[in-house]
Design a protein around this motif. Sequence first.
Motif, PDB file in Angstrom:
ATOM      1  N   ALA A  93       6.648 -16.010  13.213  1.00 33.16           N
ATOM      2  CA  ALA A  93       7.594 -15.280  12.363  1.00 33.16           C
ATOM      3  C   ALA A  93       7.483 -13.781  12.619  1.00 33.16           C
ATOM      4  O   ALA A  93       6.472 -13.298  13.141  1.00 33.16           O
ATOM      5  CB  ALA A  93       7.310 -15.583  10.886  1.00 33.16           C
ATOM      6  N   ARG A  94       8.532 -13.041  12.243  1.00 28.24           N
ATOM      7  CA  ARG A  94       8.495 -11.595  12.393  1.00 28.24           C
ATOM      8  C   ARG A  94       7.330 -11.038  11.569  1.00 28.24           C
ATOM      9  O   ARG A  94       7.207 -11.324  10.376  1.00 28.24           O
ATOM     10  CB  ARG A  94       9.815 -10.985  11.925  1.00 28.24           C
ATOM     11  N   PRO A  95       6.453 -10.231  12.174  1.00 26.77           N
ATOM     12  CA  PRO A  95       5.252  -9.788  11.456  1.00 26.77           C
ATOM     13  C   PRO A  95       5.511  -8.663  10.473  1.00 26.77           C
ATOM     14  O   PRO A  95       6.479  -7.899  10.595  1.00 26.77           O
ATOM     15  CB  PRO A  95       4.348  -9.297  12.595  1.00 26.77           C
ATOM     16  N   ARG A  96       4.636  -8.569   9.491  1.00 30.61           N
ATOM     17  CA  ARG A  96       4.577  -7.422   8.584  1.00 30.61           C
ATOM     18  C   ARG A  96       3.339  -6.624   8.961  1.00 30.61           C
ATOM     19  O   ARG A  96       2.263  -7.199   9.209  1.00 30.61           O
ATOM     20  CB  ARG A  96       4.502  -7.877   7.127  1.00 30.61           C
ATOM     21  N   THR A  97       3.478  -5.305   8.996  1.00 27.54           N
ATOM     22  CA  THR A  97       2.416  -4.443   9.504  1.00 27.54           C
ATOM     23  C   THR A  97       2.077  -3.365   8.490  1.00 27.54           C
ATOM     24  O   THR A  97       2.958  -2.842   7.806  1.00 27.54           O
ATOM     25  CB  THR A  97       2.866  -3.767  10.822  1.00 27.54           C
ATOM     26  N   MET A  98       0.792  -3.035   8.399  1.00 24.65           N
ATOM     27  CA  MET A  98       0.360  -1.949   7.515  1.00 24.65           C
ATOM     28  C   MET A  98      -0.784  -1.183   8.168  1.00 24.65           C
ATOM     29  O   MET A  98      -1.453  -1.668   9.089  1.00 24.65           O
ATOM     30  CB  MET A  98      -0.097  -2.480   6.165  1.00 24.65           C
ATOM     31  N   ALA A  99      -0.989   0.039   7.693  1.00 24.70           N
ATOM     32  CA  ALA A  99      -2.112   0.855   8.136  1.00 24.70           C
ATOM     33  C   ALA A  99      -2.873   1.335   6.905  1.00 24.70           C
ATOM     34  O   ALA A  99      -2.277   1.636   5.868  1.00 24.70           O
ATOM     35  CB  ALA A  99      -1.624   2.044   8.952  1.00 24.70           C
ATOM     36  N   ALA A 100      -4.189   1.398   7.044  1.00 28.67           N
ATOM     37  CA  ALA A 100      -5.039   1.918   5.971  1.00 28.67           C
ATOM     38  C   ALA A 100      -5.894   3.040   6.543  1.00 28.67           C
ATOM     39  O   ALA A 100      -6.486   2.899   7.620  1.00 28.67           O
ATOM     40  CB  ALA A 100      -5.926   0.810   5.401  1.00 28.67           C
ATOM     41  N   LEU A 101      -5.961   4.147   5.830  1.00 29.38           N
ATOM     42  CA  LEU A 101      -6.704   5.325   6.279  1.00 29.38           C
ATOM     43  C   LEU A 101      -7.990   5.472   5.480  1.00 29.38           C
ATOM     44  O   LEU A 101      -7.996   5.294   4.248  1.00 29.38           O
ATOM     45  CB  LEU A 101      -5.849   6.582   6.102  1.00 29.38           C
ATOM     46  N   PHE A 102      -9.085   5.816   6.175  1.00 28.16           N
ATOM     47  CA  PHE A 102     -10.396   5.954   5.544  1.00 28.16           C
ATOM     48  C   PHE A 102     -11.008   7.293   5.936  1.00 28.16           C
ATOM     49  O   PHE A 102     -10.757   7.806   7.038  1.00 28.16           O
ATOM     50  CB  PHE A 102     -11.341   4.836   6.000  1.00 28.16           C
ATOM     51  N   ASP A 103     -11.845   7.840   5.046  1.00 24.84           N
ATOM     52  CA  ASP A 103     -12.547   9.082   5.383  1.00 24.84           C
ATOM     53  C   ASP A 103     -13.925   8.805   5.975  1.00 24.84           C
ATOM     54  O   ASP A 103     -14.728   9.718   6.170  1.00 24.84           O
ATOM     55  CB  ASP A 103     -12.663  10.006   4.171  1.00 24.84           C
ATOM     56  N   SER A 104     -14.200   7.535   6.270  1.00 23.77           N
ATOM     57  CA  SER A 104     -15.484   7.141   6.863  1.00 23.77           C
ATOM     58  C   SER A 104     -15.285   5.905   7.715  1.00 23.77           C
ATOM     59  O   SER A 104     -14.670   4.927   7.276  1.00 23.77           O
ATOM     60  CB  SER A 104     -16.514   6.873   5.761  1.00 23.77           C
ATOM     61  N   GLY A 109     -12.438   2.249  -0.565  1.00 24.17           N
ATOM     62  CA  GLY A 109     -12.314   3.689  -0.391  1.00 24.17           C
ATOM     63  C   GLY A 109     -11.203   4.179   0.498  1.00 24.17           C
ATOM     64  O   GLY A 109     -11.241   5.334   0.943  1.00 24.17           O
ATOM     65  N   ALA A 110     -10.202   3.339   0.796  1.00 23.62           N
ATOM     66  CA  ALA A 110      -9.101   3.811   1.627  1.00 23.62           C
ATOM     67  C   ALA A 110      -8.408   4.993   0.965  1.00 23.62           C
ATOM     68  O   ALA A 110      -8.121   4.975  -0.236  1.00 23.62           O
ATOM     69  CB  ALA A 110      -8.095   2.691   1.869  1.00 23.62           C
ATOM     70  N   ILE A 111      -8.149   6.027   1.737  1.00 22.00           N
ATOM     71  CA  ILE A 111      -7.429   7.202   1.236  1.00 22.00           C
ATOM     72  C   ILE A 111      -5.982   6.842   0.952  1.00 22.00           C
ATOM     73  O   ILE A 111      -5.392   7.280  -0.032  1.00 22.00           O
ATOM     74  CB  ILE A 111      -7.461   8.332   2.288  1.00 22.00           C
ATOM     75  N   GLU A 112      -5.415   6.023   1.846  1.00 23.57           N
ATOM     76  CA  GLU A 112      -4.006   5.677   1.738  1.00 23.57           C
ATOM     77  C   GLU A 112      -3.753   4.354   2.450  1.00 23.57           C
ATOM     78  O   GLU A 112      -4.379   4.065   3.480  1.00 23.57           O
ATOM     79  CB  GLU A 112      -3.147   6.784   2.360  1.00 23.57           C
TER      80      GLU A 112
END
Length: 461
Positions: A217-228, A302-305
């Motif tokens: 199936a068509r994928p869903r994608t995300m990104a998570a940003l961390f300070d460590s 602890g993900a920033i965003e």
Amino acid sequence: MSEVVERLRQVLPPEALVTDPDRIQSYRYDRAMFCPAGEPLAVVLARETAHVQAAVRIAAEAGVPVVPQGARSGLSGAANALDGCIVVSLEKMDRILAIEPVDRYVVTQPGVFNAVLSRAVAEQGLFYPPDPSSWEFCSIGGNLSTNSGGLCCVKYGVTTDYVLGLEVVLADGRVLRTGRKTVKGVAGYDLTKLIVGSEGTLGIITEATLALRPAAARPRTMAALFDSGVAAGEAIVEIIRSGVSLSLLEIMDRTTIKAVNDFKRMDLPTEAAAMLIAQSDAGGEAGAADVAMVAKLCRQYGAIECIEADDPAEGELLLEARRAALVALEHLGTTMIDDVCVPRSRLADFIGAVEGIATEVDITVGVLGHAGDGNMHPTVVFDATDPEQARRAQVAFDRIMEVGLELGGTITGEHGVGVLKRDWLAQEIGPVAVDVHRAIKAALDPQNILNPGKVVAVGSL
């Protein structure tokens, strides 16, 4: 040596033989920057299996080494030439021979690029999962020879999981056919899996029958940003513990993100110490739930965003950034690319250790890799013209290998051993396994002419 070239000239068409010294230079190396390479006697640009057989037979009679090559995109020196060898290049054997939608397999020559094959089967509503980051310029033959993985391994496995059968030219010029085209089959020893990952030391692959899957199936994608980076590693462990079924889970650190930004003129967030890229191809509500679960767990650690791609094009942009990472780091200097795979429960420990090594040794290390299966590619970047930097780079490379083994891992998850990690292989597998490797090599290549000096040093057999 001139007699060997003359014999090759007699049996091969003119376009299949290269002896011009300037043209030969481009066939000396793969992409491993810090590995020795010799001067080939000649290059055979095979167009068919018979050309490979002819070259191998002449080499066997003369006792000349043969070095098989694909697209020369490897990262361990496995395709590097030796002085006086015959390079047998499979790059011109680049045809897809058959796609069978009902039986779900494709028959291909080894010179076909991974991306070309993937797109061809996708037109039939099918899916070939192994997808190395270099899929646009790596060949199926090279993928087979090193048992490559890729971005989708976390869900779909590696190359060997999709190989039904092979055509292989042996060291005496005979053609071996292994495997079958059926879903099941256990007749005899599994010679197919023996050849896959052998880096051209046991035979030269001239055709492959590969299993396919229905299109995902068509994928869903995300990104998570961390300070460590360590926090990102802890989040990865919890994501895996949760049981969420991702089709991709990748990591890039700040050094890598900045290199990609500079190389691809992207605008990735450089304020983050690490970025996770996650993808689910479960489809519909299931895919949405997978991505939501990953975002929740990343925030807990602890993900920033956390940012979900608005559309497939944005998701593809994130994957493009990850695929470009190693090439981007190469633009910073000479690279030594570790390919350490550790138990996923130890990922945070490994990331922390690599960061500590980079600081202690005072060398740049870009940390990236296939976080979902624990296969990391810490990349040491240095100035090879500076002897002190080169020394520190080697120290860092070796220390990273040591840490990987100490954490219960392996020295290579998908790039192969080649010459870069040959000594480390003996340390990992031990003397009994080394003896077994040598016995297999002696049985299939008693003259030691097929890619000698790669994987395991065998001396004179």
